[in-house]
Design an enzyme around this catalytic site. Structure first.
Site, PDB file in Angstrom:
ATOM      1  N   HIS A 125      26.891 -50.987  -3.731  1.00 50.34           N
ATOM      2  CA  HIS A 125      25.566 -51.228  -4.148  1.00 50.34           C
ATOM      3  C   HIS A 125      25.065 -52.382  -2.524  1.00 50.34           C
ATOM      4  O   HIS A 125      23.573 -51.516  -1.511  1.00 50.34           O
ATOM      5  CB  HIS A 125      25.252 -51.901  -5.227  1.00 50.34           C
ATOM      6  CG  HIS A 125      22.853 -51.723  -4.707  1.00 50.34           C
ATOM      7  ND1 HIS A 125      22.376 -50.472  -5.329  1.00 50.34           N
ATOM      8  CD2 HIS A 125      22.546 -52.686  -4.518  1.00 50.34           C
ATOM      9  CE1 HIS A 125      21.136 -50.775  -4.915  1.00 50.34           C
ATOM     10  NE2 HIS A 125      20.974 -52.133  -4.634  1.00 50.34           N
ATOM     11  N   HIS A 130      22.405 -51.037   0.564  1.00 49.05           N
ATOM     12  CA  HIS A 130      21.745 -51.864   1.732  1.00 49.05           C
ATOM     13  C   HIS A 130      21.538 -52.203   3.109  1.00 49.05           C
ATOM     14  O   HIS A 130      20.445 -51.867   4.148  1.00 49.05           O
ATOM     15  CB  HIS A 130      21.065 -52.854   0.894  1.00 49.05           C
ATOM     16  CG  HIS A 130      20.226 -53.263  -0.253  1.00 49.05           C
ATOM     17  ND1 HIS A 130      18.513 -53.235  -0.327  1.00 49.05           N
ATOM     18  CD2 HIS A 130      20.640 -53.233  -1.321  1.00 49.05           C
ATOM     19  CE1 HIS A 130      18.567 -53.145  -1.153  1.00 49.05           C
ATOM     20  NE2 HIS A 130      19.005 -53.189  -2.384  1.00 49.05           N
ATOM     21  N   GLU A 172      14.476 -49.674  -2.706  1.00 48.64           N
ATOM     22  CA  GLU A 172      15.057 -49.277  -3.688  1.00 48.64           C
ATOM     23  C   GLU A 172      15.558 -47.969  -3.924  1.00 48.64           C
ATOM     24  O   GLU A 172      17.163 -47.361  -3.868  1.00 48.64           O
ATOM     25  CB  GLU A 172      15.420 -50.033  -4.945  1.00 48.64           C
ATOM     26  CG  GLU A 172      15.657 -51.546  -5.020  1.00 48.64           C
ATOM     27  CD  GLU A 172      16.929 -51.912  -4.882  1.00 48.64           C
ATOM     28  OE1 GLU A 172      17.845 -51.116  -4.662  1.00 48.64           O
ATOM     29  OE2 GLU A 172      18.030 -53.251  -4.524  1.00 48.64           O
ATOM     30  N   SER A 191      23.299 -45.730  -3.056  1.00 47.52           N
ATOM     31  CA  SER A 191      24.478 -46.398  -3.204  1.00 47.52           C
ATOM     32  C   SER A 191      24.840 -45.355  -5.392  1.00 47.52           C
ATOM     33  O   SER A 191      25.539 -45.839  -5.470  1.00 47.52           O
ATOM     34  CB  SER A 191      24.797 -47.497  -3.829  1.00 47.52           C
ATOM     35  OG  SER A 191      22.855 -47.690  -5.142  1.00 47.52           O
TER      36      SER A 191
HETATM   37 FE   LIG Z   1      19.236 -53.343  -4.397  1.00 43.07          FE
END
Ligand SMILES: [Fe+2]
Length: 249
Positions: A125, A130, A172, A191
Site C-alpha cells: 500500500h 503512494h 487515499e 493498491s
Molecule cells: Fe495510505
C-alpha cells in the site's frame, strides 16, 4: 538513523532501517503477484502521473522495493523520500514527516491470506500505492504543504478531522479527469483491486472536487466509498491545501 531524517524529532522513535536482504523468496513472490494483479487495470485506469512515477522511481514487478534505491531516484526529482517506519504513526509524527518531505513507509509485506486487503499498513500500500505520485512536482508540493498545515493544527481535533477528509478524498481515494475519463490516483484505489473495480464499474457517485464539501464529507474506512471527488488537475489540490490553510489555520 537515516541521515536525511536527522531533523525529525517527534517521529524519530518510529524510524527504522529496511532489512531488504531479510525478505524471503516467497515474500518477493507475493509482491510480484500483487503487482501483476494490479498492473493491467492500472495501465488503463491509473492517471498518467502515477504510471510515470512508477517508472521514474524504478519500481519493479518482481522484487520488493529497496527503499534506499527508490530514494536515490525520487530524492533528486522532488526532494521526497520513502522513509522506513515501524508502523502506524501518531498524527504529530506523521505530519512532521510529511512537512519534511519524508513519507512514512512500512517495510512489512502482507501475506498471501490478505492479498486484497490488510488492516495493517504495508509496503505494498505505502510504496506501490503512494510513492509513485511523490515523483510529480505539484503533488509533491501539495503533500508537503498538507503536512505543514496539519502540523500547525495539532491539538484542534475538529480542524484535524476536517483536514483528514481532505487527505482521504485526495491522497487515499482521489480521482482525476483526464481526456474525458476518470483516472485513479489515490493510493487506496491504486493498491486495491476491489475498490478500483467498484469505481470503474460506476459504483461511487463522482462529484466535482469542492473543498467545502470535502471538508464536511464523512466517510467510512470499512466500506466501499460511496462518494468520490474528481479534480481537473493536481494544481487544484495544491490550491485546496492553501485555501484550507487560510480557512482553518
Ligand atoms: Fe495510505
Amino acid at each position: 538513523m537515516n541521515p536525511s531524517a536527522a531533523h525529525l524529532t517527534v517521529a524519530e522513535p518510529y524510524l527504522i532501517q529496511q532489512d531488504w536482504q531479510g525478505y524471503t523468496f516467497d515474500q518477493h513472490a507475493v509482491w510480484a503477484e500483487l503487482v501483476r494483479r494490479r498492473m493491467p487495470q492500472l495501465a488503463e485506469h491509473a492517471c498518467a502521473e502515477y504510471l510515470d512515477g512508477f517508472q521514474q522511481i524504478g519500481l519493479r514487478e518482481d522484487t520488493i522495493p529497496n527503499l534506499a534505491e527508490v530514494n536515490k531516484r525520487l530524492g533528486p526529482r522532488t526532494g521526497w523520500n520513502a522513509t522506513p517506519v515501524s508502523g502506524f504513526l501518531p498524527p504529530d509524527a506523521f505530519f512532521e514527516m510529511l512537512a519534511a518531505r519524508q513519507f512514512p513507509t512500512t517495510t512489512y509485506l502482507r501475506g498471501r491470506e490478505s492479498m486484497e486487503y490488510t488492516p495493517e499498513p504495508d509496503i505494498f500500500h505505502d510504496v506501490f500505492g503512494h510513492v509513485p505520485m511523490h515523483a510529480h512536482p505539484v503533488f509533491a508540493d501539495f503533500l508537503q504543504h498538507y503536512g505543514k498545515v496539519c502540523a500547525g493544527l495539532m491539538g484542534d481535533k475538529d480542524k484535524l478531522e476536517r483536514m483528514g477528509r481532505l487527505f482521504w478524498f485526495t491522497v487515499e481515494f482521489g480521482v482525476i479527469r483526464q481526456k474525458g475519463e476518470i483516472k485513479l490516483y489515490g493510493s487506496g484505489l491504486i493498491s486495491s483491486h476491489g475498490e478500483s473495480n467498484y469505481v470503474i464499474q460506476g459504483g461511487p457517485e463522482i462529484r466535482d472536487f469542492n473543498l467545502e464539501q470535502v471538508l464536511d464529507q464523512q466517510f467510512l474506512v470499512s466500506e466501499m466509498q460511496k462518494v468520490l471527488y474528481a479534480v481537473e488537475s493536481f494544481d487544484q489540490i495544491y490550491e485546496a491545501a492553501q485555501e484550507a490553510e487560510r480557512r482553518l489555520a
